[in-house]
Design an enzyme around this catalytic site. Structure first.
Site, PDB file in Angstrom:
ATOM      1  N   HIS A 188       0.810  -1.221   0.000  1.00 45.38           N
ATOM      2  CA  HIS A 188       0.000   0.000   0.000  1.00 45.38           C
ATOM      3  C   HIS A 188       0.845   1.275   0.000  1.00 45.38           C
ATOM      4  CE1 HIS A 188       0.397   0.006   4.415  1.00 45.38           C
ATOM      5  NE2 HIS A 188      -0.044   1.250   4.394  1.00 45.38           N
ATOM      6  N   GLY A 191       0.807   3.217  -3.120  1.00 47.58           N
ATOM      7  CA  GLY A 191      -0.394   3.991  -3.452  1.00 47.58           C
ATOM      8  C   GLY A 191      -0.412   5.351  -2.767  1.00 47.58           C
ATOM      9  N   HIS A 250       7.483  -2.071   2.483  1.00 54.27           N
ATOM     10  CA  HIS A 250       7.160  -0.652   2.289  1.00 54.27           C
ATOM     11  C   HIS A 250       8.411   0.222   2.066  1.00 54.27           C
ATOM     12  CE1 HIS A 250       3.349  -2.078   3.483  1.00 54.27           C
ATOM     13  NE2 HIS A 250       3.412  -1.862   4.773  1.00 54.27           N
ATOM     14  N   ARG A 370       8.040  14.327   3.094  1.00 51.82           N
ATOM     15  CA  ARG A 370       7.262  13.728   4.186  1.00 51.82           C
ATOM     16  C   ARG A 370       6.056  13.005   3.584  1.00 51.82           C
ATOM     17  NH1 ARG A 370       6.709  17.915   7.928  1.00 51.82           N
ATOM     18  NH2 ARG A 370       4.640  18.461   7.188  1.00 51.82           N
ATOM     19  N   GLN A 372       3.903  11.132   5.316  1.00 49.58           N
ATOM     20  CA  GLN A 372       2.772  11.264   6.230  1.00 49.58           C
ATOM     21  C   GLN A 372       3.270  11.600   7.614  1.00 49.58           C
ATOM     22  OE1 GLN A 372       1.473   7.210   5.673  1.00 49.58           O
ATOM     23  NE2 GLN A 372       2.302   6.590   7.627  1.00 49.58           N
ATOM     24  N   LYS A 380      15.963  22.192   2.887  1.00 48.48           N
ATOM     25  CA  LYS A 380      16.619  22.988   3.933  1.00 48.48           C
ATOM     26  C   LYS A 380      17.833  23.626   3.299  1.00 48.48           C
ATOM     27  CE  LYS A 380      15.512  20.962   8.147  1.00 48.48           C
ATOM     28  NZ  LYS A 380      16.164  20.536   9.360  1.00 48.48           N
TER      29      LYS A 380
HETATM   30  C1  BG6 Z   1       1.110  -2.266   7.606  1.00 49.76           C
HETATM   31  C2  BG6 Z   1       1.780  -2.892   8.800  1.00 49.76           C
HETATM   32  O1  BG6 Z   1       1.531  -2.890   6.429  1.00 49.76           O
HETATM   33  O2  BG6 Z   1       1.436  -0.893   7.558  1.00 49.76           O
HETATM   34  C3  BG6 Z   1       1.384  -2.181  10.072  1.00 49.76           C
HETATM   35  O3  BG6 Z   1       1.413  -4.265   8.883  1.00 49.76           O
HETATM   36  C4  BG6 Z   1       1.603  -0.699   9.972  1.00 49.76           C
HETATM   37  O4  BG6 Z   1       2.112  -2.695  11.180  1.00 49.76           O
HETATM   38  C5  BG6 Z   1       0.999  -0.156   8.671  1.00 49.76           C
HETATM   39  O5  BG6 Z   1       0.994  -0.077  11.077  1.00 49.76           O
HETATM   40  C6  BG6 Z   1       1.409   1.286   8.450  1.00 49.76           C
HETATM   41  O6  BG6 Z   1       0.706   1.803   7.360  1.00 49.76           O
HETATM   42  P1  BG6 Z   1       0.458   3.377   7.248  1.00 49.76           P
HETATM   43  O7  BG6 Z   1      -0.194   3.542   5.931  1.00 49.76           O
HETATM   44  O8  BG6 Z   1      -0.394   3.755   8.410  1.00 49.76           O
HETATM   45  O9  BG6 Z   1       1.803   4.002   7.342  1.00 49.76           O
END
Ligand code: BG6
Length: 490
Positions: A188, A191, A250, A370, A372, A380
Site C-alpha cells: 500500500h 499507493g 514498504h 514527508r 505522512q 533545507k
Molecule cells: C502495515 C503494517 O503494512 O502498515 C502495520 O502491517 C503498519 O504494522 C501499517 O501499522 C502502516 O501503514 P500506514 O499507511 O499507516 O503508514
C-alpha cells in the site's frame, strides 16, 4: 476504458482488512464515480454464516464521509451497501466457490444483454496461508467465462512469505494457476500520494537530475515511525517483526523509487525492470550496520512469548553497489511505540566545498519528502538572516500539501491501487522477481535474528528508539542539524 459488468469479490469479507481498508476504499471510488451502480457488483465471501444485511451492518460504521463530495453521505452509504451481496463458504472446498460463481454469473447474465464483457476482480483480504487453496478454487470454479471478453484478476497482500524460500514457494503455487499480468501484489505504500510523486520529482525536474548521485549526496534516510505499539496484533507481529512488517516491503519499495535509474518509459514493465536492478545491486547487510530494538512492555501481550527477540525497531544501513550510489549509505529506520508518527525520506547533501559561511554548522542542505502525516516536501538551505547584519541561518523552501492543495482530496492508498487493478495498470504493484530480490536482501539477516545471533535491545516506549540507532546513523554519515545561526566575526 473497458466496458462490461465488473464483479469485485472480497474474500475474507468479515475480516479487519476488508472492513477497515477494502470496503471503505470501494465506497470512496463509488462516491467519486469511478465505479458505478449500473456496472458493478460487490460480493463478500467468508466462512461466517451471516446474511447480506449482517455484512452491510458490519461495514457501515467504517464508511467515512468523503471530503469534498457534495451528495448526502447517508444516501450514498445506503446505495453503496445495496451493491454488496454476501456468500458464505469455506476457503478450500468447492461448494462455496460454486455458489459464489453462480451468484456472479447470475449478476453477469442480468447485465450482459446490454453491456458486454465481464470482469472479475478477486481481492484476497486473507492470511497468505490460504492463498494457495483459494487461488485453486477460483481457478477451478470462478473464472470469467464470458464469450465477449473480459478478465479475471487476483489481488494479494503481504506478508508474502517469511523468507526467500517460503515466498518463492508461495509465488510458485500462485504462478502455476495465474499468469503474472493477472496477479496484483499490493504494497500500500506504492499507493501513497508522495510515493507516487517520487518518479515525477526525480525525472521531470531539471533541479534534481544533476544532483541525484554520489557526487552530491552524502546519505539518504528512509524513516517510518509509529507512536503506538502492536495493539492487539502481537500474535501476528511476533511471527514477523518490524523488518518483515515494514522494511522488506514498504521502505524497500520507497528506496527503489529513490534510487532507480530513469526507466525507458512509464510502462509498468519498464518501471519494474529498473526497480529490480536496484534491489539486485544492494550489498549483503553487515551486522555492524544493524541496530534492533524491542520496546519495553511488548511481551506483556499474552500472545507474545516472554523470551521473544522479535524486533519492533530496526535501523539498517543498506549499500547499493552501482555507479550512482557507491559509498552513499541508505539508512533505513522503522519502529513502533516511538515518540511520533511519521514517514519521511531525508536526502542529505554533502558539505559545500571551500565553505566561507560555516554552513555545515548551520546544517547541511537537505531535501525532505514527508509521506505522512501532512504530506509535504521541503528543502533545507542556508540563507542570509533577514536584517542589517550579514548573518546566515538555515531555512526552508516548503511545499506543504495542506496549504498548497487545499481544495484537492488526496486519495487513500487503497483507493488508488484498487482503481489500478480495475484499469489493469500494474506499475504500482510488486512483480514476482522484485519480491524475490527483496527477500534476497533480508533473508540472511532475518535468519540470524531468528537464531538469536542478532539481538534486540530494549527501548522505552515513547522514545526515539535505542540509543545505538542514532549513533549508527551518524557513523554512516548523517549529520544532525542544530539550527545554528552563524554570525561572522567582526
Ligand atoms: C502495515 C503494517 O503494512 O502498515 C502495520 O502491517 C503498519 O504494522 C501499517 O501499522 C502502516 O501503514 P500506514 O499507511 O499507516 O503508514
Amino acid at each position: 476504458p473497458e466496458t462490461g459488468c465488473l464483479s469485485i469479490i472480497v474474500l475474507g469479507a468479515s475480516g479487519d482488512l476488508a472492513k477497515k481498508k477494502t470496503f471503505p476504499a470501494l465506497f470512496h471510488l463509488y462516491r467519486q464515480g469511478f465505479i458505478q451502480s449500473q456496472d458493478v457488483h460487490i460480493f463478500g465471501y467468508a466462512r461466517t454464516k451471516i446474511s447480506d444485511d449482517d455484512l452491510r451492518d458490519r461495514i457501515r460504521g467504517y464508511l467515512t464521509p468523503c471530503k469534498g463530495c457534495e451528495r448526502s453521505h447517508e444516501e450514498d452509504v445506503s446505495q453503496f451497501l445495496q451493491l454488496i451481496k454476501y456468500v458464505s463458504g469455506a476457503y478450500d472446498t468447492e461448494e462455496g466457490f460454486r455458489s459464489l460463481d453462480k451468484e456472479i454469473s447470475e449478476y453477469e447474465l442480468s447485465k450482459n444483454s446490454t453491456q458486454g464483457s465481464s470482469r472479475r476482480l478477486f481481492y484476497l483480504a486473507l492470511p497468505p496461508s490460504v492463498y494457495p487453496p483459494v487461488c485453486k478454487m477460483i481457478k477451478s470454479y470462478c473464472m470469467n467465462k464470458s464469450d465477449l471478453g473480459g478478465w479475471t484478476r487476483i489481488v494479494v497482500e503481504k506478508p508474502f512469505g517469511r523468507d526467500l524460500e517460503s515466498a518463492e514457494e508461495l509465488s510458485a503455487q500462485i504462478g502455476e494457476l495465474f499468469d503474472e499480468p493477472q496477479i496484483y501484489r499490493i504494497d500500500h505504500y506504492l499507493g501513497k500520494e508522495l510515493v507516487q510523486n517520487l518518479m515525477v520529482l526525480r525525472f521531470a525536474n531539471r533541479f534534481f537530475l544533476p544532483l541525484w548521485n554520489r557526487d552530491n549526496i552524502s546519505n539518504i534516510q528512509i524513516v517510518f515511525r509509529e507512536d503506538f505499539g502492536t495493539e492487539g496484533r502481537g500474535g501476528y507481529f511476533d511471527q514477523y517483526g518490524i523488518i518483515r512488517d515494514i522494511i522488506q516491503n514498504h521502505l524497500l519499495q520507497v528506496l527503489c523509487l529513490v534510487a532507480m535509474e530513469k526507466p525507458v518509459s512509464l510502462k509498468p514493465e519498464h518501471v519494474r525492470d529498473e526497480k529490480v536492478k536496484v534491489l539486485q545491486s544492494v550489498l549483503p547487510i553487515e551486522d555492524s550496520e544493524v541496530v534492533l530494538g524491542q520496546y519495553e512492555g511488548y511481551t506483556d501481550d499474552p500472545t507474545v512469548p516472554d523470551n521473544s527477540n522479535t524486533p519492533t525497531f530496526a535501523t539498517i544501513v543498506l549499500r547499493i553497489h552501482n555507479e550512482r550510489w557507491e559509498g552513499v549509505p541508505f539508512i533505513i529506520k522503522a519502529g513502533k511505540a516511538l515518540n511520533s508518527r511519521k514517514a519521511e525520506i531525508r536526502v542529505q547533501f554533502k558539505d559545500v566545498p571551500g565553505d566561507i559561511y560555516k554552513s555545515k554548522k548551520q546544517g547541511r542542505n537537505e531535501f525532505v519528502i514527508r509521506l505522512q502525516p501532512s504530506e509535504a516536501m521541503y528543502m533545507k538551505l542556508t540563507v542570509k538572516q533577514p536584517g542589517l547584519e550579514m548573518n546566515t541561518v538555515q531555512s526552508e523552501l516548503d511545499l506543504s500539501y495542506g496549504q498548497r492543495y487545499q481544495q484537492t482530496i488526496i486519495p487513500e492508498a487503497y483507493e488508488r491501487l484498487i482503481l489500478d487493478t480495475i484499469r489493469g495498470d500494474q506499475q504500482h504493484f510488486v512483480r514476482r522477481d522484485e519480491l524475490k530480490a527483496a527477500w534476497e536482501i533480508f533473508t540472511p539477516l532475518l535468519h540470524r535474528i531468528d537464531r538469536g545471533e542478532v539481538k534486540s535491545v530494549p527501548y522505552t516506549p515513547g522514545s526515539r528508539g535505542p540509543e545505538g540507532a542514532d549513533k549508527l546513523a551518524e557513523k554512516a554519515g548523517f549529520v544532525q542539524t542544530h539550527g545554528y545561526i552563524w554570525i561572522p566575526p567582526t
